[in-house]
Scaffold this active site. Structure first.
Site, short mmCIF file in Angstrom:
data_model
loop_
_atom_site.label_atom_id
_atom_site.label_comp_id
_atom_site.label_asym_id
_atom_site.label_seq_id
_atom_site.Cartn_x
_atom_site.Cartn_y
_atom_site.Cartn_z
N ARG A 89 -140.13 61.46 52.75
CA ARG A 89 -139.93 60.07 52.36
C ARG A 89 -141.01 59.61 51.39
O ARG A 89 -140.74 58.88 50.43
CB ARG A 89 -139.91 59.16 53.60
CG ARG A 89 -138.73 59.39 54.53
CD ARG A 89 -138.50 58.20 55.46
NE ARG A 89 -139.71 57.80 56.16
CZ ARG A 89 -140.14 58.33 57.30
NH1 ARG A 89 -139.44 59.32 57.86
NH2 ARG A 89 -141.24 57.90 57.89
N ASP B 187 -136.09 49.40 45.30
CA ASP B 187 -135.40 49.04 46.54
C ASP B 187 -135.81 50.00 47.65
O ASP B 187 -135.41 51.17 47.66
CB ASP B 187 -133.88 49.10 46.31
CG ASP B 187 -133.10 48.64 47.54
OD1 ASP B 187 -133.72 48.06 48.45
OD2 ASP B 187 -131.88 48.85 47.57
N THR C 225 -137.82 50.01 51.97
CA THR C 225 -138.31 49.17 53.07
C THR C 225 -139.76 48.75 52.87
O THR C 225 -140.12 47.61 53.15
CB THR C 225 -138.18 49.93 54.41
OG1 THR C 225 -138.83 51.20 54.29
CG2 THR C 225 -136.72 50.13 54.77
N ARG D 49 -132.04 53.64 63.80
CA ARG D 49 -132.84 53.65 62.56
C ARG D 49 -133.66 52.37 62.46
O ARG D 49 -134.84 52.40 62.09
CB ARG D 49 -131.92 53.78 61.34
CG ARG D 49 -132.69 53.89 60.04
CD ARG D 49 -131.82 53.75 58.80
NE ARG D 49 -130.82 54.79 58.66
CZ ARG D 49 -130.12 54.98 57.53
NH1 ARG D 49 -130.32 54.19 56.48
NH2 ARG D 49 -129.22 55.94 57.47
N TYR E 52 -137.82 51.65 62.19
CA TYR E 52 -138.50 50.76 61.25
C TYR E 52 -139.43 49.80 62.00
O TYR E 52 -140.58 49.58 61.60
CB TYR E 52 -137.48 49.93 60.45
CG TYR E 52 -136.75 50.70 59.37
CD1 TYR E 52 -137.40 51.64 58.58
CD2 TYR E 52 -135.40 50.46 59.13
CE1 TYR E 52 -136.73 52.33 57.59
CE2 TYR E 52 -134.72 51.14 58.14
CZ TYR E 52 -135.38 52.08 57.37
OH TYR E 52 -134.72 52.75 56.38
N ARG F 81 -109.85 24.01 34.01
CA ARG F 81 -110.19 23.29 32.79
C ARG F 81 -109.94 21.81 33.03
O ARG F 81 -109.19 21.43 33.93
CB ARG F 81 -109.33 23.79 31.63
CG ARG F 81 -109.83 23.39 30.25
CD ARG F 81 -109.11 24.16 29.16
NE ARG F 81 -109.70 23.88 27.85
CZ ARG F 81 -109.22 23.00 27.00
NH1 ARG F 81 -108.15 22.29 27.32
NH2 ARG F 81 -109.80 22.80 25.83
N HIS F 82 -110.58 20.96 32.25
CA HIS F 82 -110.32 19.53 32.38
C HIS F 82 -108.90 19.21 31.90
O HIS F 82 -108.27 20.00 31.18
CB HIS F 82 -111.34 18.73 31.56
CG HIS F 82 -111.31 19.02 30.09
ND1 HIS F 82 -110.35 18.53 29.24
CD2 HIS F 82 -112.14 19.78 29.32
CE1 HIS F 82 -110.57 18.95 28.01
NE2 HIS F 82 -111.64 19.72 28.02
N GLU G 201 -119.81 21.03 27.08
CA GLU G 201 -119.31 21.84 25.97
C GLU G 201 -120.41 22.08 24.94
O GLU G 201 -121.27 21.22 24.72
CB GLU G 201 -118.13 21.12 25.31
CG GLU G 201 -117.43 21.91 24.22
CD GLU G 201 -116.23 21.17 23.67
OE1 GLU G 201 -115.12 21.68 23.79
OE2 GLU G 201 -116.42 20.07 23.11
N TYR H 151 -109.30 20.46 13.25
CA TYR H 151 -109.39 21.86 12.82
C TYR H 151 -109.00 21.99 11.34
O TYR H 151 -109.56 22.81 10.61
CB TYR H 151 -108.49 22.73 13.69
CG TYR H 151 -109.02 22.91 15.10
CD1 TYR H 151 -110.01 23.84 15.38
CD2 TYR H 151 -108.53 22.13 16.15
CE1 TYR H 151 -110.51 23.99 16.67
CE2 TYR H 151 -109.02 22.27 17.44
CZ TYR H 151 -110.01 23.20 17.69
OH TYR H 151 -110.50 23.34 18.96
N ARG I 213 -115.78 30.61 13.46
CA ARG I 213 -115.50 30.03 14.78
C ARG I 213 -114.21 30.60 15.36
O ARG I 213 -114.11 30.83 16.57
CB ARG I 213 -115.39 28.51 14.66
CG ARG I 213 -115.28 27.78 16.00
CD ARG I 213 -115.20 26.28 15.78
NE ARG I 213 -115.35 25.55 17.02
CZ ARG I 213 -114.38 25.31 17.89
NH1 ARG I 213 -113.16 25.77 17.65
NH2 ARG I 213 -114.61 24.63 19.00
#
Length: 281
Positions: free
Chosen positions: A22, A48, A50, A114, A118, A175-176, A251, A262, A276
């Site tokens: 270990r 990661d 113990t 286990r 620990y 969506r609104h 937004e 547009y 865009r």
């Protein structure tokens, strides 16, 4: 080094042979982490493990600060509630190669033993005894303790730990309702809902009420600060639901194009219009 399907005996602190293995695994993983940082493969490495003893944590900190001179922060996660421990065991059964091919009963028995191994050597992180930056999270956010947490990145990690939620829950995206600017094909603005948008808001309220009959304290609605989104959820809020407005959800500012149609953008700024259209961000 050891392969899968090892039993709890591998974590027995009295098993000197496995203890050496270990330790060697920890060294190799640490070498990989430092190499990734040195080669600019990442800006942050997560080790990661113990790291259950103060000696192991001290070794980790000393090696990292000596060999790479990086900031080191530990995160300790503690489960005290039986249902969380049971959920952890179930996750091990479903996702860990250690328990492939074993029954749930075998997995539960082995994993509990286990955990006992620990606990035999476990030394909780202690601000009075360890000069370390660390965050201690108990029962997935029920209690959070921080020590020597400084700077932007560590503070963001602290924020993440404070907002963990491991329980399954649905997230609905909406969506609104149609706004007056939508009907005019205008960009940006802060216009109210159109009559069709009001109908959508009413239907959304009925939908939410069907799935979450009032009173319901677990439902939380997030919305932007724009008028059209506020109008979309005002009936939901009127039922006593929790509605939180976030400026971050507004937004993206359309800049000089705000309020233009547009067609106007295409005529006056053809390059911007095409850019865009290809990528709104």
């Amino acid at each position: 080094i050891v392969g899968a399907t090892v039993t709890h005996n591998f974590w027995d602190p009295n098993n000197t042979e496995s203890a050496e293995i270990r330790t060697e695994i920890a060294r190799q993983c640490l070498d990989d982490s430092i190499a990734a940082l040195e080669n600019d493969e990442c800006d942050c490495a997560i080790f990661d493990a113990t790291n259950a003893t103060r000696n192991r944590r001290r070794f980790m900190r000393d090696e990292l600060t000596k060999r790479y001179k990086c900031e080191v922060m530990f995160i300790e996660s503690v489960y005290n509630q039986a249902d969380m421990i049971a959920s952890s065991i179930n996750e091990m059964k479903l996702n860990s190669a250690d328990y492939a091919g074993r029954t749930m009963e075998e997995t539960e028995e082995d994993y509990k033993r286990r955990i006992q191994h620990y606990f035999a050597v476990y030394e909780p992180m202690n601000a009075d005894q360890e000069n370390l930056a660390f965050i201690k999270v108990t029962d997935v956010g029920r209690q959070i303790f921080s020590n020597q947490v400084h700077g932007y990145l560590q503070s963001r990690i602290m924020f993440l730990m404070a907002n963990l939620n491991l329980k399954p829950r649905p997230i609905w995206l909406s969506r609104h309702g149609e706004s007056m600017y939508n009907t005019q094909k205008r960009i940006g603005g802060d216009s109210p809902l159109s009559p069709l948008g009001v109908q959508y808001a009413m239907q959304l309220d009925r939908f939410i009420d069907a799935y979450y009959p009032a009173p319901d304290t677990e439902l939380c609605v997030w919305t932007s600060t724009m008028l059209r989104t506020g109008m979309t959820v005002e009936r939901i809020a009127g039922r006593g639901r929790t509605v939180v407005k976030w400026k971050q959800l507004d937004e993206i500012d359309a800049g000089v194009c705000d309020g233009m149609t547009y067609e106007q953008v295409a005529d006056e700024m053809p390059d911007e219009y095409l850019a865009r259209k290809n990528n709104k961000l």
